[in-house]
Motif scaffolding. Structure first.
Motif, PDB file in Angstrom:
ATOM      1  N   GLU A  35       0.817  -1.199   0.000  1.00 59.31           N
ATOM      2  CA  GLU A  35       0.000   0.000   0.000  1.00 59.31           C
ATOM      3  C   GLU A  35       0.856   1.256   0.000  1.00 59.31           C
ATOM      4  OE1 GLU A  35      -3.301  -2.242   2.746  1.00 59.31           O
ATOM      5  OE2 GLU A  35      -3.098  -0.078   2.972  1.00 59.31           O
ATOM      6  N   GLN A  78       4.996   5.925  -0.664  1.00 61.40           N
ATOM      7  CA  GLN A  78       3.944   6.935  -0.500  1.00 61.40           C
ATOM      8  C   GLN A  78       3.466   6.870   0.948  1.00 61.40           C
ATOM      9  OE1 GLN A  78       0.788   6.761  -3.438  1.00 61.40           O
ATOM     10  NE2 GLN A  78       0.384   8.920  -3.175  1.00 61.40           N
ATOM     11  N   GLU A  81      -0.879  10.445   1.769  1.00 63.23           N
ATOM     12  CA  GLU A  81      -1.548  10.656   0.488  1.00 63.23           C
ATOM     13  C   GLU A  81      -0.907  11.777  -0.315  1.00 63.23           C
ATOM     14  OE1 GLU A  81      -3.571   7.480   0.964  1.00 63.23           O
ATOM     15  OE2 GLU A  81      -3.726   8.718  -0.834  1.00 63.23           O
ATOM     16  N   LEU A  84       5.062  11.587  -2.154  1.00 64.28           N
ATOM     17  CA  LEU A  84       5.592  10.481  -2.942  1.00 64.28           C
ATOM     18  C   LEU A  84       7.102  10.661  -3.016  1.00 64.28           C
ATOM     19  CD1 LEU A  84       5.150   8.075  -4.990  1.00 64.28           C
ATOM     20  CD2 LEU A  84       5.105   9.821  -6.775  1.00 64.28           C
ATOM     21  N   GLU A 141       7.921  14.338  -3.996  1.00 68.98           N
ATOM     22  CA  GLU A 141       6.851  15.147  -4.576  1.00 68.98           C
ATOM     23  C   GLU A 141       5.761  15.362  -3.545  1.00 68.98           C
ATOM     24  OE1 GLU A 141       5.067  14.365  -8.681  1.00 68.98           O
ATOM     25  OE2 GLU A 141       3.438  13.749  -7.354  1.00 68.98           O
ATOM     26  N   ASP A 146      -4.552  17.847  -7.465  1.00 70.62           N
ATOM     27  CA  ASP A 146      -4.246  17.211  -8.750  1.00 70.62           C
ATOM     28  C   ASP A 146      -3.572  18.198  -9.688  1.00 70.62           C
ATOM     29  OD1 ASP A 146      -7.363  15.360  -8.708  1.00 70.62           O
ATOM     30  OD2 ASP A 146      -5.376  14.856  -7.924  1.00 70.62           O
TER      31      ASP A 146
END
Lengths: 409, 145
Positions: A35, A78, A81, A84, A141, A146
């Motif tokens: 996950e 990750q 949420e 990354l 990142e 988005d």
């Protein structure tokens, strides 16, 4: 044992190691995809042989070159949420070519001392396997949304279609990328060091992806197959815009970057590249096209591009074709005077036949008809820039046969 | 009489054709975490969730998709119905995303029970299960156009 026999044996050992890895790679569970933490990778091996005795093209030699191996590991985490983090490292094993020399007393002259010896080329070349390990990228990142994600570190350079997936053989129809754009011209690079923004906008049936970045870019400039210099371009600003169309699999985009300072051995000044790409990746049919204009003021201008098509006859067999071109306009008189005009030109007409065991494992074969000497050069000339060229033209046509395997997991 | 029979036959064919997509839709169900107050989702929106083009619900909570194993029947049906692509094509898309450092694919779990368990315990989660799966503890969402 003869050198040629050693080379063949070495090639078989490499092939067996790769096949062993392939056996593991075809297991869908080989990649560890949890996950929050994922491990992936890819690899490649190929045999490459040219038709012209004494000419090198794209790591292909007249004797046949088995030593083209690469492997890459990708680790992505990750933890939240929004965050990354990605690291990717690459290992390559390729032939390195050095000119054979003999120590002889130098003739007396204004730049030699009495009794001084020097290494004099004897016209032959020795090849030895050379292993290199490189950091492809390492960056983090943060996703604000988005539409806005910020990334910093050593990041894959977003330019055109293939810079971000440079060595991933299972994402393209041929064993190697088109030389015109991706062949060591410093037209594009694999990564930048710096920071940038990326994101996507949902426009109903359309989508828009963008990248905007700044920092430093290091790319390889292949003056000759055996003379490759790293060119670091600083104070770079670049970007890419990709439009995803309502037609499933069809997108197109524009890319560009420009930098102000370079500290390469050849003292390039500012340089930049701009390009357009179009990509249709359907279930069975694939069509890709790119064209790039690159400018190094006072050194060279070049227009380059390619078009490639591929079609899956059934779920395993794929046929492919590609046309690749490069046209450079050198501006340094000394270089122009000491090399044939054909070293500013390249055209490659290729066909390929592939067998896909799965999307993660493919056997590829290809045939290339090459015109021009930008990338197809005499071996001795490639190793000793001056000696073999005495105003004589090079053979400006060559043929390459390639076969190999590529995998990913 | 002949004309009437032909008309009835045509009508039956049309009814059967209209029935087919619904029959395919019933072969899987979309489920979300019970904290997501939603009744219907369009195929396009679901597809965007699963390729991570959209990463947040309308309320701002993160979308957490979960896939089934690539060789599972329900994933194959889901992929064709929602993505309009085969599982192979979607896997190729994810290869590109992974190796360009852009994103990572949704986690893959084996079987309906594992999907339900994942969705039940993960806020914002969305998954798909076969039509006959036990979906106690999660919300089933109707598939829109």
């Amino acid at each position: 044992m003869k050198d040629s026999s050693l080379r063949v044996m070495r090639g078989w050992v490499h092939a067996l190691v790769i096949l062993g890895a392939l056996w593991c790679a075809t297991d869908p569970g080989a990649a560890w995809a949890g996950e929050k933490f994922q491990l992936h990778g890819y690899g490649s091996w190929s045999y490459r042989r040219t038709a012209n005795a004494g000419y090198i093209f794209d790591n292909g030699t007249h004797e046949g070159n088995y030593t083209n191996v690469s492997a890459t590991l990708n680790v992505a985490a990750q933890p939240t949420e929004n965050l990354l983090a990605v690291i990717q490292a690459n290992w390559q094993l390729q032939e390195a070519r050095t000119l054979d020399t003999v120590l002889l007393p130098l003739p007396p002259g204004p730049f030699t001392l009495p009794g001084q010896y020097g290494a004099i080329p004897i016209g032959t070349v020795t090849t030895t396997p050379k292993s290199t390990v490189e950091l492809d990228y390492a960056f983090a990142e943060w996703a604000f949304s988005d539409a806005i994600r910020f990334r910093a570190g050593q990041v894959k350079l977003p330019f055109g279609l293939y810079t971000e997936i440079w060595d991933v053989g299972t994402l393209r129809p041929f064993l190697t990328l088109p030389k015109s754009i991706y062949g060591g011209q410093a037209i594009v690079a694999e990564a930048y060091q710096g920071g940038g923004f990326t994101g996507n906008f949902d426009l109903g049936d359309w989508g828009l992806l963008y990248d905007l970045y700044g920092g430093q870019v290091t790319s390889e400039f292949e003056l000759l197959p055996t003379w490759i210099v790293d060119s670091t371009l600083s104070d770079v600003l670049g970007g890419r815009v990709v439009l995803i169309t309502p037609t499933e699999g069809l997108s197109f985009g524009f890319s560009g970057y420009f930098g102000l300072r370079s500290d390469s051995a050849l003292l390039f000044l500012e340089r930049g590249s701009v390009g357009f790409h179009l990509d249709y990746s359907g279930e069975s049919f694939l069509a890709r096209f790119e064209v790039v204009f690159s400018k190094v003021p006072s050194f060279i201008n070049a227009i380059t591009g390619y078009g490639e098509l591929a079609y899956m006859i059934d779920e395993h067999i794929q046929v492919a074709a590609r046309v690749d071109f490069y046209k450079g306009e050198g501006k340094i008189a000394l270089i122009k005077a000491s090399t044939p005009e054909t070293t500013d030109e390249h055209a490659d007409y290729a066909v390929g036949l592939n067998y896909w065991f799965s999307p993660n494992f493919v056997i590829k074969t290809g045939y290339h008809y090459v015109r021009g000497n930008r990338f197809s050069v005499p071996t001795a000339f490639a190793t000793n820039f001056v000696t073999p060229y005495a105003g004589l033209p090079f053979d400006d046509s060559n043929h390459l046969f390639e076969a190999g395997a590529q995998f990913s997991f | 009489m002949k004309r009437i029979r032909k008309f009835i036959a045509l009508l039956l064919v049309l009814i059967a054709y209209r029935a087919s997509p619904a029959q395919a839709d019933e072969s899987f169900r979309i489920i979300v975490n019970s904290g997501i107050a939603i009744e219907t989702l369009d195929r396009k929106d679901i597809a965007k969730f699963f390729v991570k083009r959209t990463t947040a619900w309308d309320g701002g909570e993160s979308v957490v998709p979960v896939d089934q194993a690539p060789d599972s029947q329900v994933r194959e049906v889901f992929s064709e119905a929602v993505h309009g692509r085969s599982v192979t094509a979607v896997k190729s898309f994810w290869q590109k995303q992974i190796f360009s450092g852009r994103s990572v694919p949704p986690p893959e779990v084996s079987g309906d029970a594992a999907v339900v368990e994942f969705v039940k315990r993960t806020p914002g989660a969305i998954g798909y299960v076969s039509a006959s799966a036990d979906t106690a503890g999660v919300r089933t969402v109707r598939l829109g156009e």
